[in-house]
Design a protein around this motif. Structure first.
Motif, PDB file in Angstrom:
ATOM      1  N   GLN A 475       1.848   6.836 -19.687  1.00 18.69           N
ATOM      2  CA  GLN A 475       1.113   7.582 -20.192  1.00 18.69           C
ATOM      3  C   GLN A 475       1.331   8.915 -20.851  1.00 18.69           C
ATOM      4  OE1 GLN A 475      -1.034   9.032 -15.962  1.00 18.69           O
ATOM      5  NE2 GLN A 475       0.877   9.306 -15.981  1.00 18.69           N
ATOM      6  N   GLU A 476       0.462   9.772 -21.751  1.00 17.59           N
ATOM      7  CA  GLU A 476       0.583  10.629 -22.144  1.00 17.59           C
ATOM      8  C   GLU A 476       0.152  11.396 -21.062  1.00 17.59           C
ATOM      9  OE1 GLU A 476      -0.812  12.285 -26.622  1.00 17.59           O
ATOM     10  OE2 GLU A 476      -2.433  11.039 -25.230  1.00 17.59           O
ATOM     11  N   LEU A 477       1.735  12.698 -21.207  1.00 14.45           N
ATOM     12  CA  LEU A 477       1.638  14.457 -20.635  1.00 14.45           C
ATOM     13  C   LEU A 477       1.398  14.883 -21.746  1.00 14.45           C
ATOM     14  CD1 LEU A 477       5.028  13.134 -18.726  1.00 14.45           C
ATOM     15  CD2 LEU A 477       2.333  12.718 -18.563  1.00 14.45           C
ATOM     16  N   PHE A 478       0.544  16.073 -21.210  1.00 13.20           N
ATOM     17  CA  PHE A 478       0.281  17.565 -22.303  1.00 13.20           C
ATOM     18  C   PHE A 478       0.328  18.873 -21.127  1.00 13.20           C
ATOM     19  CE2 PHE A 478      -2.874  13.590 -22.324  1.00 13.20           C
ATOM     20  CZ  PHE A 478      -3.079  14.454 -23.676  1.00 13.20           C
ATOM     21  N   ASN A 479       0.839  20.018 -21.628  1.00 15.44           N
ATOM     22  CA  ASN A 479       0.993  20.994 -21.905  1.00 15.44           C
ATOM     23  C   ASN A 479      -0.259  21.469 -21.566  1.00 15.44           C
ATOM     24  OD1 ASN A 479       3.085  21.360 -20.355  1.00 15.44           O
ATOM     25  ND2 ASN A 479       4.543  22.212 -22.503  1.00 15.44           N
ATOM     26  N   TRP A 480      -0.710  22.807 -20.813  1.00 16.20           N
ATOM     27  CA  TRP A 480      -2.287  23.595 -21.475  1.00 16.20           C
ATOM     28  C   TRP A 480      -1.969  24.639 -21.911  1.00 16.20           C
ATOM     29  CZ3 TRP A 480      -4.389  26.954 -17.993  1.00 16.20           C
ATOM     30  CH2 TRP A 480      -3.612  26.578 -16.748  1.00 16.20           C
ATOM     31  N   SER A 481      -3.394  25.738 -22.368  1.00 15.71           N
ATOM     32  CA  SER A 481      -3.021  27.224 -22.452  1.00 15.71           C
ATOM     33  C   SER A 481      -4.878  27.617 -22.537  1.00 15.71           C
ATOM     34  CB  SER A 481      -2.770  27.765 -23.965  1.00 15.71           C
ATOM     35  OG  SER A 481      -2.999  27.182 -24.850  1.00 15.71           O
ATOM     36  N   VAL A 482      -4.677  28.447 -21.651  1.00 11.20           N
ATOM     37  CA  VAL A 482      -6.500  29.104 -22.185  1.00 11.20           C
ATOM     38  C   VAL A 482      -6.306  31.067 -23.455  1.00 11.20           C
ATOM     39  CG1 VAL A 482      -8.336  30.643 -20.790  1.00 11.20           C
ATOM     40  CG2 VAL A 482      -6.702  28.777 -19.976  1.00 11.20           C
ATOM     41  N   VAL A 503       1.865  17.253 -17.920  1.00  9.46           N
ATOM     42  CA  VAL A 503       2.327  16.354 -16.398  1.00  9.46           C
ATOM     43  C   VAL A 503       0.750  15.536 -17.353  1.00  9.46           C
ATOM     44  CG1 VAL A 503       2.065  18.830 -15.631  1.00  9.46           C
ATOM     45  CG2 VAL A 503      -0.137  18.375 -16.824  1.00  9.46           C
ATOM     46  N   PRO A 504       0.137  15.038 -16.479  1.00 12.23           N
ATOM     47  CA  PRO A 504      -0.779  13.303 -17.058  1.00 12.23           C
ATOM     48  C   PRO A 504      -2.405  14.508 -17.519  1.00 12.23           C
ATOM     49  CG  PRO A 504      -0.680  12.832 -16.039  1.00 12.23           C
ATOM     50  CD  PRO A 504       0.432  13.930 -15.478  1.00 12.23           C
ATOM     51  N   PHE A 505      -2.748  14.252 -18.307  1.00 12.01           N
ATOM     52  CA  PHE A 505      -4.257  14.524 -18.915  1.00 12.01           C
ATOM     53  C   PHE A 505      -5.735  14.674 -17.880  1.00 12.01           C
ATOM     54  CE2 PHE A 505      -9.037  14.751 -20.642  1.00 12.01           C
ATOM     55  CZ  PHE A 505      -8.081  15.685 -22.033  1.00 12.01           C
ATOM     56  N   GLU A 506      -5.233  14.332 -17.005  1.00 15.51           N
ATOM     57  CA  GLU A 506      -6.358  14.291 -16.069  1.00 15.51           C
ATOM     58  C   GLU A 506      -6.031  15.647 -14.517  1.00 15.51           C
ATOM     59  OE1 GLU A 506      -9.393  13.269 -15.022  1.00 15.51           O
ATOM     60  OE2 GLU A 506      -9.547  12.405 -17.016  1.00 15.51           O
ATOM     61  N   GLN A 507      -4.780  15.497 -14.018  1.00 20.99           N
ATOM     62  CA  GLN A 507      -3.683  16.681 -14.064  1.00 20.99           C
ATOM     63  C   GLN A 507      -4.469  17.810 -14.716  1.00 20.99           C
ATOM     64  OE1 GLN A 507       0.267  16.057 -11.934  1.00 20.99           O
ATOM     65  NE2 GLN A 507      -0.014  17.743 -11.561  1.00 20.99           N
ATOM     66  N   LEU A 513      -9.572  24.001 -14.670  1.00 20.95           N
ATOM     67  CA  LEU A 513     -10.648  24.197 -14.310  1.00 20.95           C
ATOM     68  C   LEU A 513     -10.335  24.959 -12.750  1.00 20.95           C
ATOM     69  CD1 LEU A 513     -12.543  20.518 -14.621  1.00 20.95           C
ATOM     70  CD2 LEU A 513     -12.306  22.741 -15.749  1.00 20.95           C
ATOM     71  N   ARG A 514      -9.467  24.597 -12.348  1.00 17.23           N
ATOM     72  CA  ARG A 514      -8.958  26.058 -10.607  1.00 17.23           C
ATOM     73  C   ARG A 514      -8.987  27.410 -11.139  1.00 17.23           C
ATOM     74  NH1 ARG A 514      -5.491  21.295  -9.041  1.00 17.23           N
ATOM     75  NH2 ARG A 514      -4.034  22.638  -9.142  1.00 17.23           N
ATOM     76  N   ARG A 515      -8.695  27.950 -12.191  1.00 14.45           N
ATOM     77  CA  ARG A 515      -8.463  28.790 -12.778  1.00 14.45           C
ATOM     78  C   ARG A 515      -9.639  29.661 -14.097  1.00 14.45           C
ATOM     79  NH1 ARG A 515      -1.806  29.297 -14.445  1.00 14.45           N
ATOM     80  NH2 ARG A 515      -1.838  27.653 -12.718  1.00 14.45           N
TER      81      ARG A 515
END
Length: 746
Positions: A475-482, A503-507, A513-515
């Motif tokens: 499973q591919e894992l990601f970080n994210w930024s805004v 974390v996984p993409f869906e997570q 989306l929560r923020r």
């Protein structure tokens, strides 16, 4: 300081002020009958304030009975300076009521006179950029005699002394020992003699003697204007002349006359010019365009900056005299900083709304109310509201902060505008930003940090998913930024989720989306009234089917706010996470071709109806895309998550295509195109044919999504999950993020 030291200092001050008064004398003119006419006494005075422009009192151009002066054909009269009389005409009259504003509208006893020969060479006075409210000592011009020299009365000017020659007696102007600019003992004509100066090239009359000016005590400011000593008799010929603040070396008012009841001298503050508008233009005059005040003061400020050019032979300038006066005062924001700052501001367009100037000043002064009881119309006016008096450091910090805001606001206004004019504005805004950066180096670290992230108007919010690696389960894992985006590759990261494991993409998407709802609402508020910033989502290869337009985010900042789909309410675009920083030439060339194309055409992949995926090999697709015209835009009805569709998007990106359209849930390779595909491609063709260019695509797709969501228009259901790839190489996404918010470089 001893008495002898004080007297020596006073003599030094007088030397400095002599140079200033010499310049003031050369910029003060006499207004009189037209050149070539019968000799007559001057009507009054005026001040040269910009190339070809004279500021005076409006009443100077009216006789004692209120009628217009006897002028030549087309209203021509004479302006006398440097021993010559040049033709001129009234251009603006600020004393006239504005019919659109009603009789209660504010009026000022000011007029602008235009010299009719644009090649006329003359000096210009310096008009203060700050209101005169706390001054004490000043000079006024004595007036002119029948030859235009000095102190000969006429028949007007609120003095009640028609035709009377007025020469103040010795000591009549107040205690000569008070203040830093008192006259020599005796105060009469000839007490100072003439000031030596270097004349500009060409024939010049001798410099006017500095005793053309009378020292006065500046008293107060009220509804009537600026007041100065009641013991000074104002000659009618002095009306329209300058009220000169000797401490700052600036013209702060235009002498109006002497009040008949309490006998105080009155002057119109030069800040009353801020009321100048196109409605004050006199019939038949050429004028200064739709915003005459901004145009006039831009001419003024740029003229003074040009006066310091290397190689000029005009001798000492007004700025030189100001610099001599202010030397040694320990100011961090001195006359040289002001001179350059106002020149840079003069090269910018006028602010779109005066409230923008007031808001910038309020932000700098850390108060939300208006900065004073005077109107701020231009960037120059805002600069004049920031003088801090005795604290040089606070003053410097305020000017640096204000000019940084102005540079950013101006750049934001034209960040997406095409053409040479917008490019020139961006260049001037960049010059101002460089000047600010140079002046900010002496600020304390905490102030540099506070001023650095200037509040700006964002154009977009970018969500970026950064792939890390695959876990043991594949499973591919990601970080994210805004980030908030301001155009041209300028981004400010406002939220980052970074961990060693990811974390996984869906997570990751759920965390975003929560923020995201609150972040979009805040960006909307910063962007301006009724603004909706664009949502940009950068995804890696394999996630090009991300239906970001269907994401649901909080509709308000309430804890229990409803969720609403984001796509119908704002433009949503997809970006390639693999493109950043270094711009590929093919990518830029394709973008420029799309921007220049008169009409966009959908490029269907596979190229013909009924073709199956096997006929669309990678080599065939590559050939199709490489040979496509400038206005071509790839359109796929297949899924882009895997197989043929994923390969096709990869080839499109490798061949430089910056934009494309496909449904998030396209069909796979197991079936051929059907009627639904034909509807999709027909809809895309119609969208592009009437698009008006690539720049409008995000908004047109938003409108389609809105119609599809509301079922408001039959035949738009195909657009509900429409994905728009829109990757602008002139606004690349930021570098890979680190562990803290940061501004990316260009």
């Amino acid at each position: 300081m001893s008495t002898s030291e004080g007297r020596a200092a006073g003599r030094g001050d007088r030397t400095r002020y002599t140079q200033l008064l010499d310049h003031a004398g050369r910029t003060t003119v006499a207004l009189r009958a037209a050149p070539g006419g019968a000799a007559a006494r001057p009507w009054g005075s005026g001040v040269l304030i910009a190339p070809g422009w004279v500021l005076t009192c409006a009443h100077v151009l009216a006789a004692s009975d209120g009628r217009r002066r006897d002028t030549g054909p087309d209203g021509v009269f004479g302006v006398t300076f440097d021993g010559r009389v040049v033709p001129a005409r009234l251009a603006y009259d600020l004393s006239r009521p504005d019919p659109a504003a009603g009789p209660a509208a504010a009026r000022a006893d000011l007029a602008l006179v235009q010299l009719l020969d644009p090649e006329t060479d003359h000096p210009c006075a310096w008009l203060s950029d700050q209101p005169a409210t706390l001054l004490e000592d000043a000079y006024i011009f004595r007036g002119h005699d029948a030859s235009g020299a000095v102190t000969e009365g006429d028949d007007g000017a609120d003095t009640g002394r028609r035709g009377e020659r007025v020469v103040p007696e010795a000591g009549a102007v107040g205690d000569p020992q008070e203040g830093g600019c008192e006259p020599e003992p005796g105060g009469g004509r000839g007490a100072r003699g003439r000031a030596e100066h270097t004349a500009p090239a060409g024939p010049r009359a001798p410099a006017p003697p500095v005793d053309h000016f009378i020292a006065v005590r500046f008293g107060a400011r009220d509804a009537r204007g600026l007041q100065f000593g009641s013991d000074v008799r104002v000659s009618p010929g002095a009306s329209g002349g300058p009220l000169l603040d000797c401490d700052r070396g600036e013209v702060v008012g235009i002498v109006k006359g002497r009040h008949q009841q309490d006998h105080v001298g009155l002057a119109v503050p030069v800040t009353a010019l801020r009321g100048l508008g196109p409605e004050h233009l006199v019939a038949g005059a050429e004028g200064l365009g739709p915003d005459p005040y901004h145009a006039l003061m831009s001419l003024h400020d740029r003229w003074h900056w040009a006066g310091q050019d290397l190689g000029r032979t005009d001798g000492l300038t007004w700025f030189d005299a100001q610099h001599m006066i202010m030397a040694g005062r320990g100011r961090l924001w001195g006359v040289q900083e002001r001179l350059q700052a106002l020149d840079l501001l003069a090269r910018l367009p006028a602010p779109r709304d005066p409230l923008v100037v007031e808001a910038a000043v309020g932000e700098v002064l850390e108060r939300g109310d208006r900065p004073g009881a005077w109107l701020l119309r231009t960037w120059r006016d805002g600069h004049g509201a920031l003088y801090q008096g005795s604290d040089p450091y606070t003053e410097l910090r305020a000017f640096v902060h204000y000019l940084r805001i102005v540079a950013q606001l101006t750049a934001d206004e034209v960040r997406d505008a095409p053409g040479d004019e917008a490019a020139a504005v961006r260049e001037q805004a960049a010059r101002l930003a460089e000047f600010v950066q140079a002046k900010a180096v002496v600020l304390q670290p905490q102030d540099r940090r506070r001023i650095g992230p200037v509040r700006r108007r964002p154009r977009s919010v970018l969500v970026e998913f950064e792939p890390l690696f695959y876990d043991e389960g594949g499973q591919e894992l990601f970080n994210w930024s805004v980030s908030e985006g301001y155009g041209q590759g300028q981004w400010l990261r406002v939220d980052v989720q970074e961990s060693a494991g990811g974390v996984p993409f869906e997570q990751a998407r759920e965390q975003v989306l929560r923020r995201l709802g609150g972040r979009l609402l805040r960006a909307d508020g910063d962007a301006g009234p009724n603004a909706r910033v664009r949502l940009e989502v950068a995804v890696p290869e394999g996630r090009w089917d991300t239906a970001a337009g269907q994401w649901e985010v909080a509709a308000s900042t309430r804890r229990t706010a409803r969720l609403r789909p984001v796509g119908p309410g704002r433009a949503v675009i997809l970006r390639d996470q693999g493109r950043r920083e270094q711009v590929d030439p093919a990518w830029l060339r394709r973008w420029q071709g799309l921007a220049a194309a008169r009409e966009l055409q959908a490029l269907r992949i596979p190229p013909r109806p009924g073709a199956d995926a096997r006929s669309g090999s990678a080599e065939a697709i590559w050939q199709l895309l490489e040979t496509a015209g400038e206005g071509a835009l790839p359109a796929l009805c297949h899924t882009v998550a895997d197989g043929f569709g994923r390969d096709a998007v990869g080839v499109a990106l490798d061949t430089g295509f910056p934009a494309g359209l496909w449904p998030a849930h396209g069909h796979g390779e197991e079936r051929d195109c059907d009627a639904g595909c034909e509807e999709f491609h027909r809809g895309v063709r119609e969208l592009l044919q009437g698009s008006g260019g690539v720049a409008r695509l995000p908004e047109l797709v938003r409108q389609l999504r809105a119609k599809a969501a509301e079922a408001a228009e039959e035949g738009t259901h195909w657009a509900r999950d429409l994905v728009l790839l829109y990757d602008d190489p002139e606004d690349p996404i930021p570098p890979l993020f680190t562990d803290r918010p940061q501004m990316s470089p260009r």
